[in-house]
Design a protein around this motif. Structure first.
Motif, PDB file in Angstrom:
ATOM      1  N   SER A  26       0.843  -1.200   0.000  1.00 59.79           N
ATOM      2  CA  SER A  26       0.000   0.000   0.000  1.00 59.79           C
ATOM      3  C   SER A  26       0.876   1.247   0.000  1.00 59.79           C
ATOM      4  CB  SER A  26      -0.877  -0.032   1.255  1.00 59.79           C
ATOM      5  OG  SER A  26      -1.706   1.088   1.248  1.00 59.79           O
ATOM      6  N   GLY A  27       0.522   2.198  -0.836  1.00 60.46           N
ATOM      7  CA  GLY A  27       1.277   3.449  -0.894  1.00 60.46           C
ATOM      8  C   GLY A  27       2.494   3.387  -1.790  1.00 60.46           C
ATOM      9  N   SER A  28       2.670   2.266  -2.492  1.00 63.68           N
ATOM     10  CA  SER A  28       3.864   2.149  -3.331  1.00 63.68           C
ATOM     11  C   SER A  28       3.710   2.870  -4.672  1.00 63.68           C
ATOM     12  CB  SER A  28       4.194   0.673  -3.559  1.00 63.68           C
ATOM     13  OG  SER A  28       3.100   0.019  -4.160  1.00 63.68           O
ATOM     14  N   GLY A  29       2.518   3.375  -4.957  1.00 69.85           N
ATOM     15  CA  GLY A  29       2.328   4.157  -6.180  1.00 69.85           C
ATOM     16  C   GLY A  29       1.652   3.409  -7.314  1.00 69.85           C
ATOM     17  N   LYS A  30       1.010   2.295  -7.013  1.00 69.77           N
ATOM     18  CA  LYS A  30       0.367   1.505  -8.066  1.00 69.77           C
ATOM     19  C   LYS A  30      -0.766   2.291  -8.730  1.00 69.77           C
ATOM     20  CE  LYS A  30      -0.874  -1.725  -5.147  1.00 69.77           C
ATOM     21  NZ  LYS A  30      -0.401  -1.126  -3.885  1.00 69.77           N
ATOM     22  N   SER A  31      -1.645   2.840  -7.899  1.00 70.12           N
ATOM     23  CA  SER A  31      -2.766   3.616  -8.454  1.00 70.12           C
ATOM     24  C   SER A  31      -2.254   4.821  -9.220  1.00 70.12           C
ATOM     25  CB  SER A  31      -3.691   4.100  -7.345  1.00 70.12           C
ATOM     26  OG  SER A  31      -4.249   3.011  -6.657  1.00 70.12           O
ATOM     27  N   THR A  32      -1.282   5.485  -8.637  1.00 71.52           N
ATOM     28  CA  THR A  32      -0.731   6.672  -9.286  1.00 71.52           C
ATOM     29  C   THR A  32      -0.190   6.318 -10.666  1.00 71.52           C
ATOM     30  OG1 THR A  32      -0.143   7.533  -7.117  1.00 71.52           O
ATOM     31  CG2 THR A  32       0.913   8.556  -9.014  1.00 71.52           C
ATOM     32  N   ASN A  45      -3.728   7.192 -18.220  1.00 66.29           N
ATOM     33  CA  ASN A  45      -4.779   7.902 -18.970  1.00 66.29           C
ATOM     34  C   ASN A  45      -4.842   9.367 -18.548  1.00 66.29           C
ATOM     35  OD1 ASN A  45      -5.991   7.670 -16.489  1.00 66.29           O
ATOM     36  ND2 ASN A  45      -7.922   6.817 -17.245  1.00 66.29           N
ATOM     37  N   LYS A  46      -3.754   9.809 -17.928  1.00 65.28           N
ATOM     38  CA  LYS A  46      -3.559  11.220 -17.606  1.00 65.28           C
ATOM     39  C   LYS A  46      -4.563  11.746 -16.588  1.00 65.28           C
ATOM     40  CE  LYS A  46      -1.314  14.940 -20.117  1.00 65.28           C
ATOM     41  NZ  LYS A  46      -1.148  15.661 -21.383  1.00 65.28           N
ATOM     42  N   LEU A  47      -5.136  10.852 -15.771  1.00 67.83           N
ATOM     43  CA  LEU A  47      -5.897  11.367 -14.639  1.00 67.83           C
ATOM     44  C   LEU A  47      -4.922  12.028 -13.677  1.00 67.83           C
ATOM     45  CD1 LEU A  47      -8.669   8.736 -13.776  1.00 67.83           C
ATOM     46  CD2 LEU A  47      -8.907  10.943 -14.921  1.00 67.83           C
ATOM     47  N   GLU A  48      -3.673  11.554 -13.718  1.00 67.29           N
ATOM     48  CA  GLU A  48      -2.580  12.259 -13.040  1.00 67.29           C
ATOM     49  C   GLU A  48      -1.586  12.683 -14.103  1.00 67.29           C
ATOM     50  OE1 GLU A  48      -2.787  12.997 -10.013  1.00 67.29           O
ATOM     51  OE2 GLU A  48      -4.034  11.457  -9.072  1.00 67.29           O
TER      52      GLU A  48
END
Ligand SMILES: Nc1ncnc2c1ncn2[C@@H]1O[C@H](COP(=O)(O)OP(=O)(O)OP(=O)(O)O)[C@@H](O)[C@H]1O
Ligand SMILES: [Mg+2]
Lengths: 251, 226
Positions: free
Chosen positions: A47-53, A59-62
């Motif tokens: 958790s927090g390793s940046g997978k979602s990011t 798709n440039k949501l970030e």
């Protein structure tokens, strides 16, 4: 043998030196990933390793702070790119479904194809009904999201993405907000997609699923890819200490 | 009874005045709603310059009394723009000036209501819409604003009632709406001052109560539709 096959296929997603910060916090330090057509890649890590990011950068949501991302031949890290056009071809499925709560199920699915003038209203409805059938929800067309169970919501969310006929699907922990008895129905839909040759990048904690469906597992931690390989290489013959200790905890 | 005599005797002027009050309120509220949507969207836009513009606007309106805003618009603008040949007379007189003041005032509060409504919608709704390829504007229009509307409705209706009552202050620049009509009648019959102001209050009370009742019905209807 199958893997050789994949490596020869065209590259759908190419990420080079991706860096992403939230203020002071450098979440992705330098990520290099290539995903080929029809490949199923599972991203695992603490958790927090940046997978979602990482997934949301695809798709440039970030917005990336550095490096280069090419999706389907389009350099989305380019300022001038029409990201809406690129996104039409990349479906995304979220942990919390994010069905449009002001629309019923059929309208959830037809909204994008109709608004983006990809299909007429009638064609979109016909296609939506096909998709609902495919995910086993044809009797829910007129229901509102609040009337569906978690598993049904997620299957509907997948159908909504498929309505745009994307080449690529991104999944961010699609089953982790579900009651255990509903996980299977969603994973089954995803397995079907994988079998049909969809290019998929999946963040998941479902190790059994990853082992079964993934062509490649990427283990990331601390903003880097620590190790990647086939399910067998990662789950049975991991080389890195961090991978082994993570797997010991979750398996 | 004196009360009913006065009530009956003043009904003509009061109905005319009530018309002015309602007209002023409706015109102002329509413009305020438009302003509210524009500046509410500015506030959530993530475009620095638009955020500033809207913060300045809302800050000024919230930090100054409506009466002073009205004077600045009616007397102040008239003085400053006179060299250019401008007179309020030319564009509808005090009514227009009053409507401008009231619209700008209510617009700022509406902007805050609309910002709150938009921010109450889960961020995932916007993200899901964008991930399908919809533009920011389309996602706002089709997904976020309709959902925000339900949350905002009570506050919007409340603002309608506030603005309706605020028209009373605009009487000061000489529009013969309910309050001004009361002032004129009271000045002409010093023995019936209490009766006249109670009648004025009753007119406001009736209109606001009707508005509240309509609001309740509408609110119930929409929340059922949801
Ligand atoms: N919008 C944001 N603003 C600030 N920090 C953020 C934001 N999104 C994520 N982070 C931070 O970035 C880091 C990585 O988050 P991310 O959600 O990518 O992790 P994850 O690997 O998906 O974790 P999990 O398994 O818990 O979902 C975390 O420390 C998180 O707090
Ligand atoms: Mg995550």
């Amino acid at each position: 043998m199958e893997n050789k096959n994949i490596a020869e296929r065209p590259v759908k997603i190419s990420v080079k030196g991706l860096r992403k910060c939230f203020g002071e916090l450098e979440v992705l330090k330098s990520m290099d990933v290539e995903v080929h057509e029809g490949e199923v890649v599972c991203l695992i890590g603490p958790s927090g390793s940046g997978k979602s990011t990482f997934l949301r950068c695809l798709n440039k949501l970030e917005e990336a702070n550095g490096g280069e991302i090419i999706v389907d031949g389009q350099k989305i890290t380019d300022k001038k790119i029409n990201i809406n056009k690129v996104r039409e071809n990349i479906g995304m499925v979220f942990q919390h479904f994010n069905l449009f709560s002001n629309l019923n199920i059929i309208d959830n699915i037809t909204l994008a194809p109709v608004e983006l003038k990809i299909m007429s209203k009638e064609d979109a409805r016909k296609r939506a009904m096909e998709l609902l059938k495919r995910v086993g929800l044809e009797d829910k067309a007129d229901a509102y999201p609040s009337q569906l169970s978690g598993g049904q919501k997620q299957r509907c969310a997948i159908a909504r993405s498929l309505a745009m006929s994307p080449d690529i699907m991104l999944f961010d922990e699609p089953t982790s907000a579900l009651d255990p008895e509903m996980v299977g129905e969603v994973l089954d839909v995803m397995k079907g997609l994988a079998k049909d040759g969809m290019t998929m990048v999946i963040v998941t904690h479902e190790m059994g699923f990853a082992r079964e469906v993934a062509d490649r597992i990427i283990f990331m931690d601390g903003g880097y890819i620590v190790e990647e390989g086939t399910p067998d290489e990662i789950f049975n013959h991991a080389k890195e200490e961090r991978t082994i200790s993570f797997l010991n905890k979750v398996l | 009874m004196a009360f009913f005599e006065v009530l009956a005797g003043s009904v003509n002027t009061f109905i005319a005045a009530l018309g002015e009050t309602v007209k002023l309120a409706i015109v102002s509220l329509i413009i305020a709603t438009v302003l509210g949507i524009i500046f509410g969207l500015f506030t959530v836009s993530k475009v620095k310059i638009l955020e500033w513009i809207s913060a300045i606007y809302i800050g000024i309106i919230r930090g100054t009394p409506l009466l002073v805003q009205t004077f600045i618009i009616y007397y102040g603008l008239a003085q400053v723009l006179r060299p250019l040949g401008f007179q309020w007379k030319l564009i509808g007189g005090p009514f227009t000036a009053g409507a401008v003041a009231l619209s700008l005032n209510a617009g700022a509060y509406m902007a805050e209501i609309i910002r709150g409504g938009i921010e109450s919608v889960d961020r995932g709704q916007m993200e899901a819409a964008r991930s399908l390829g919809l533009s920011y504007g389309k996602a706002m229009q089709k997904i976020v604003l309709p959902q925000a509307f339900f949350t905002m409705l009570p506050a919007i209706i409340n603002q309608f009632i506030i603005t309706l009552k605020d028209t009373s202050l605009i009487s000061i620049i000489g529009i013969r709406e309910l309050t001004q009509n009361g002032k004129i009648l009271a000045a002409n019959s010093s023995t019936k001052v209490m009766i006249i102001w109670v009648i004025v209050a009753l007119y406001y009370l009736v209109v606001c109560t009707i508005l509240s009742k309509i609001a309740k019905v509408v609110e119930r209807k929409v929340s059922h539709g949801k």
